[in-house]
Design an enzyme around this catalytic site. Structure first.
Site, PDB file in Angstrom:
ATOM      1  N   LYS A 151      12.961   6.369  19.685  1.00  0.00           N
ATOM      2  CA  LYS A 151      13.599   5.588  18.622  1.00  0.00           C
ATOM      3  C   LYS A 151      12.886   5.993  17.337  1.00  0.00           C
ATOM      4  CE  LYS A 151      13.467   2.549  16.031  1.00  0.00           C
ATOM      5  NZ  LYS A 151      13.512   2.793  14.556  1.00  0.00           N
TER       6      LYS A 151
ATOM      7  N   GLY B 296      18.297   3.657  15.257  1.00  0.00           N
ATOM      8  CA  GLY B 296      18.513   2.228  15.044  1.00  0.00           C
ATOM      9  C   GLY B 296      17.353   1.622  14.277  1.00  0.00           C
TER      10      GLY B 296
ATOM     11  N   GLY C 281      14.153  -1.022  13.601  1.00  0.00           N
ATOM     12  CA  GLY C 281      13.017  -1.425  14.412  1.00  0.00           C
ATOM     13  C   GLY C 281      13.209  -2.726  15.167  1.00  0.00           C
ATOM     14  N   PRO C 282      13.545  -3.817  14.450  1.00  0.00           N
ATOM     15  CA  PRO C 282      13.608  -5.107  15.147  1.00  0.00           C
ATOM     16  C   PRO C 282      14.725  -5.198  16.193  1.00  0.00           C
ATOM     17  CG  PRO C 282      13.404  -5.397  12.768  1.00  0.00           C
ATOM     18  CD  PRO C 282      13.658  -3.944  13.002  1.00  0.00           C
TER      19      PRO C 282
ATOM     20  N   GLY D   5      14.184  -0.710  18.315  1.00  0.00           N
ATOM     21  CA  GLY D   5      12.756  -0.526  18.628  1.00  0.00           C
ATOM     22  C   GLY D   5      12.264  -1.619  19.552  1.00  0.00           C
TER      23      GLY D   5
ATOM     24  N   GLU E  79      -0.803   4.316  17.491  1.00  0.00           N
ATOM     25  CA  GLU E  79      -1.425   5.109  16.424  1.00  0.00           C
ATOM     26  C   GLU E  79      -1.051   4.404  15.134  1.00  0.00           C
ATOM     27  OE1 GLU E  79      -2.320   6.967  13.687  1.00  0.00           O
ATOM     28  OE2 GLU E  79      -0.818   8.519  14.052  1.00  0.00           O
TER      29      GLU E  79
ATOM     30  N   CYS F  59      -1.436   8.622   7.484  1.00  0.00           N
ATOM     31  CA  CYS F  59      -2.306   7.568   8.043  1.00  0.00           C
ATOM     32  C   CYS F  59      -3.765   7.982   8.050  1.00  0.00           C
ATOM     33  CB  CYS F  59      -1.835   7.185   9.439  1.00  0.00           C
ATOM     34  SG  CYS F  59      -1.559   8.604  10.498  1.00  0.00           S
TER      35      CYS F  59
ATOM     36  N   GLU G 125      -4.393  -0.475   3.730  1.00  0.00           N
ATOM     37  CA  GLU G 125      -3.707   0.812   3.658  1.00  0.00           C
ATOM     38  C   GLU G 125      -2.580   0.708   2.634  1.00  0.00           C
ATOM     39  OE1 GLU G 125      -1.274   2.184   7.069  1.00  0.00           O
ATOM     40  OE2 GLU G 125      -2.420   4.033   6.882  1.00  0.00           O
TER      41      GLU G 125
HETATM   42  P1  NAD Z   1       6.799   0.288  10.686  1.00  0.00           P
HETATM   43  O1  NAD Z   1       5.603   0.057  11.513  1.00  0.00           O
HETATM   44  O2  NAD Z   1       7.602  -0.863  10.253  1.00  0.00           O
HETATM   45  O3  NAD Z   1       7.805   1.292  11.432  1.00  0.00           O
HETATM   46  C1  NAD Z   1       7.425   2.280  12.369  1.00  0.00           C
HETATM   47  C2  NAD Z   1       8.451   2.353  13.491  1.00  0.00           C
HETATM   48  O4  NAD Z   1       8.488   1.102  14.182  1.00  0.00           O
HETATM   49  C3  NAD Z   1       9.885   2.604  13.017  1.00  0.00           C
HETATM   50  O5  NAD Z   1      10.568   3.412  13.948  1.00  0.00           O
HETATM   51  C4  NAD Z   1      10.477   1.207  13.020  1.00  0.00           C
HETATM   52  O6  NAD Z   1      11.867   1.201  13.169  1.00  0.00           O
HETATM   53  C5  NAD Z   1       9.820   0.596  14.238  1.00  0.00           C
HETATM   54  N1  NAD Z   1       9.765  -0.873  14.250  1.00  0.00           N
HETATM   55  C6  NAD Z   1       9.712  -1.714  13.194  1.00  0.00           C
HETATM   56  N2  NAD Z   1       9.704  -2.985  13.614  1.00  0.00           N
HETATM   57  C7  NAD Z   1       9.733  -2.956  14.965  1.00  0.00           C
HETATM   58  C8  NAD Z   1       9.727  -3.947  15.983  1.00  0.00           C
HETATM   59  N3  NAD Z   1       9.687  -5.246  15.694  1.00  0.00           N
HETATM   60  N4  NAD Z   1       9.760  -3.558  17.279  1.00  0.00           N
HETATM   61  C9  NAD Z   1       9.777  -2.254  17.598  1.00  0.00           C
HETATM   62  N5  NAD Z   1       9.802  -1.272  16.688  1.00  0.00           N
HETATM   63  C10 NAD Z   1       9.766  -1.608  15.380  1.00  0.00           C
HETATM   64  O7  NAD Z   1       6.341   1.106   9.447  1.00  0.00           O
HETATM   65  P2  NAD Z   1       7.154   1.286   8.073  1.00  0.00           P
HETATM   66  O8  NAD Z   1       7.903   0.081   7.622  1.00  0.00           O
HETATM   67  O9  NAD Z   1       7.919   2.520   8.238  1.00  0.00           O
HETATM   68  O10 NAD Z   1       5.948   1.464   7.092  1.00  0.00           O
HETATM   69  C11 NAD Z   1       5.181   0.325   6.685  1.00  0.00           C
HETATM   70  C12 NAD Z   1       3.728   0.672   6.600  1.00  0.00           C
HETATM   71  O11 NAD Z   1       3.262   1.158   7.862  1.00  0.00           O
HETATM   72  C13 NAD Z   1       3.385   1.788   5.665  1.00  0.00           C
HETATM   73  O12 NAD Z   1       3.332   1.374   4.362  1.00  0.00           O
HETATM   74  C14 NAD Z   1       2.069   2.248   6.224  1.00  0.00           C
HETATM   75  O13 NAD Z   1       1.029   1.431   5.779  1.00  0.00           O
HETATM   76  C15 NAD Z   1       2.226   2.088   7.681  1.00  0.00           C
HETATM   77  N6  NAD Z   1       2.600   3.334   8.365  1.00  0.00           N
HETATM   78  C16 NAD Z   1       1.656   3.982   9.082  1.00  0.00           C
HETATM   79  C17 NAD Z   1       1.980   5.163   9.712  1.00  0.00           C
HETATM   80  C18 NAD Z   1       0.993   5.904  10.509  1.00  0.00           C
HETATM   81  O14 NAD Z   1       1.203   7.074  10.766  1.00  0.00           O
HETATM   82  N7  NAD Z   1      -0.074   5.303  10.958  1.00  0.00           N
HETATM   83  C19 NAD Z   1       3.234   5.698   9.603  1.00  0.00           C
HETATM   84  C20 NAD Z   1       4.216   4.999   8.879  1.00  0.00           C
HETATM   85  C21 NAD Z   1       3.866   3.823   8.277  1.00  0.00           C
END
Ligand code: NAD
Length: 476
Positions: free
Chosen positions: A174, A205, A207-208, A211, A249, A283, A383
């Site tokens: 996803k 799709g 995340g909420p 995912g 991660e 990250c 971050e």
């Molecule tokens: P996020 O954690 O919201 O999204 C990452 C993934 O998780 C996406 O595929 C998203 O659709 C999915 N996701 C979101 N909510 C979910 C849920 N409830 N259940 C399952 N899957 C879910 O990250 P973001 O909104 O893209 O970015 C927000 C912050 O996250 C950034 O500002 C940054 O600080 C951090 N980030 C870190 C990394 C990293 O590599 N460590 C990468 C992207 C973002």
């Protein structure tokens, strides 16, 4: 955009492109001009279920496929990715805003290297060992649910899918909703390789919905997630409830520690390049620069000079080093942190929240350097995920260790010294998963992952492969 052209209003499940069960779609916007570059289906729990069922059905056959044959498919996948490199780079530039030179280099190069590394590892890895009177079998964990972010959108997919396939697992990915197009390109490459149906599946799709359904699915044996610590915590709770294997991660706030005897100009220059690459959306970025107090003014001056080379611009221009941020949401977030830094008393020496001249459209932010930062400030703790550097002074080595270790994160870091052994000794005191000594280059075979709230588990190389294996001991 070429490859997509609205062709893929579908998801890749059980070896074919099939329409989503629902009608909702996600618009993919170009962060540089806010134009729509594509649309993908917003998958639902039913789509996820279909993908997981396909992966489950494919698992016994793939797990029983000899490692040498799995290795051969991974080598073919590496070649397919290499053949599509231009499309991959163009797609990542269009949906993420990564400068085209960076997209052609790191963004598309790293996944090709990682796919190749797992082709080699699968070919020579021993999936059995002898311990005393036992033979220990290393067997695939099962069906993997991989949830990936947008910042290195293809690399994050390959860093999960390649070791999973090498191990004999089957996978449902996803991808992030901001960058699903390169995930579709990846599925095309997988299809071209001719993996058995169901071994790899892609459900786009939000995340909420999609995912969450994937993380919760009772037939998923391992959840591998890369993204924010906040979402990681929720996914961890869900996976824990199902006693699933888990790899996380998450975020970072890594320290770049410049010891008193270091080449200050080089350490600051490389440090700035590290933080501003990919518009700071990395990250493992060294977002805190720690400098001896008596060289602080000089370091800040060097940082200002180095930052001047990073002028935000059109990501399609090969000369551009700094593109926009991925989305309006991310721009708001980064500007919010810059305002917070000022409010808490830090001093902007470069950048700030003003719009970038000449770039009225697109999610551009000025690359920003903060001086007079204290370790307790929000910009030194959280971050930001933008091109924002905090420069902090330290009194002595113990103070530097305390500051470096003084966040909830521990993903990466750097140490600089004229004496390599001094730098390595300092690195041993850091609570973090990786440390680059005097600019030591990225090693795609070295384990990558976090201490503390930066995550659980390791990606890349043989340690990344081990995440997807479980052991069975036979006593003789
Ligand atoms: P996020 O954690 O919201 O999204 C990452 C993934 O998780 C996406 O595929 C998203 O659709 C999915 N996701 C979101 N909510 C979910 C849920 N409830 N259940 C399952 N899957 C879910 O990250 P973001 O909104 O893209 O970015 C927000 C912050 O996250 C950034 O500002 C940054 O600080 C951090 N980030 C870190 C990394 C990293 O590599 N460590 C990468 C992207 C973002």
């Amino acid at each position: 955009m070429g490859v997509h052209d609205g062709l893929y209003d579908r998801m890749y499940i059980d070896g074919r492109w099939r329409p989503a069960l629902g009608d909702d779609t996600i618009e993919v916007l170009n962060p540089a001009d806010e134009q729509v570059v594509g649309r993908v289906p917003a998958g639902t729990a039913e789509d996820v279920d279909a993908a997981v069922r396909a992966a489950r059905a494919a698992f016994p056959g793939w797990a029983a496929t000899p490692p040498a044959e799995r290795a051969a498919r991974l080598a073919a996948l590496r070649d397919e990715l290499a053949a599509r490199r231009e499309d991959i780079a163009a797609t990542i530039t269009a949906e993420l805003g990564a400068p085209i030179s960076f997209a052609q280099g790191v963004q598309s190069g790293a996944p090709i290297t990682v796919a190749g590394s797992y082709a080699e590892l699968a070919a020579r890895h021993s999936f059995e060992e002898r311990i005393g009177n036992s033979t220990v079998l290393h067997e695939p964990v099962g069906v993997v649910g991989a949830i990936t972010p947008w910042n290195y959108p293809l690399h994050q997919i390959v860093a999960k899918v390649a070791p999973a396939l090498a191990a004999g697992c089957t996978v449902v990915v996803k991808p992030a909703e901001d960058t699903p197009l390169v995930a579709q390109l990846f599925a095309e490459a997988v299809h071209a390789v001719g993996l058995p149906a169901g071994v790899f599946n892609l459900v786009t799709g939000v995340g909420p919905v999609a995912g969450q359904a994937l993380a919760e699915h009772p037939d998923v044996d391992l959840v591998s997630f890369t993204g924010s610590t906040e979402v990681g915590r929720r996914i961890g709770a869900v996976a824990g409830g199902g006693i699933k294997r888990l790899a996380l991660e998450l975020g970072g706030k890594s320290a770049n520690v410049i010891l008193p005897d270091a080449d200050l100009g080089r350490a600051v220059g490389v440090g700035i390049a590290n933080v501003f690459a990919n518009s700071g959306q990395t990250c493992s970025a060294w977002t805190r620069m720690l400098v001896p107090a008596d060289r602080y003014a000089e370091a800040v001056e060097l940082a200002v000079a180095a930052a001047a080379k990073y002028v935000p611009g059109d990501p399609l221009d090969p000369a551009t080093r700094l593109g926009p941020l991925v989305s309006a949401k991310q721009l708001d977030r980064v500007r919010g942190y810059i305002e917070r830094g000022v409010a808490e008393g830090a001093r902007i020496v470069v950048g700030g929240t003003d719009p970038v001249e000449g770039l009225e459209r697109g999610h551009y932010v000025r690359p920003t350097v903060f001086a007079d930062v204290t370790p307790d400030m929000t910009i030194a703790q959280e971050e930001i995920f933008g091109p924002v550097l905090a420069v902090l002074p330290y009194a002595d080595e113990d103070d530097a260790v305390r500051i470096a270790n003084g966040t909830v994160y521990g993903l990466s870091g750097a140490v600089w010294s004229a004496d390599e052994a001094t730098a390595a000794a300092f690195a041993r005191r850091l609570h973090t998963g990786q440390v680059d000594i005097n600019g030591g280059r990225f090693n795609p075979l070295a384990p990558f992952g976090g201490y503390k709230q930066s995550g659980l588990g390791r990606e890349l190389g043989v340690h990344g492969l081990a995440e997807y294996l479980q052991t069975k001991s036979l006593q003789f």
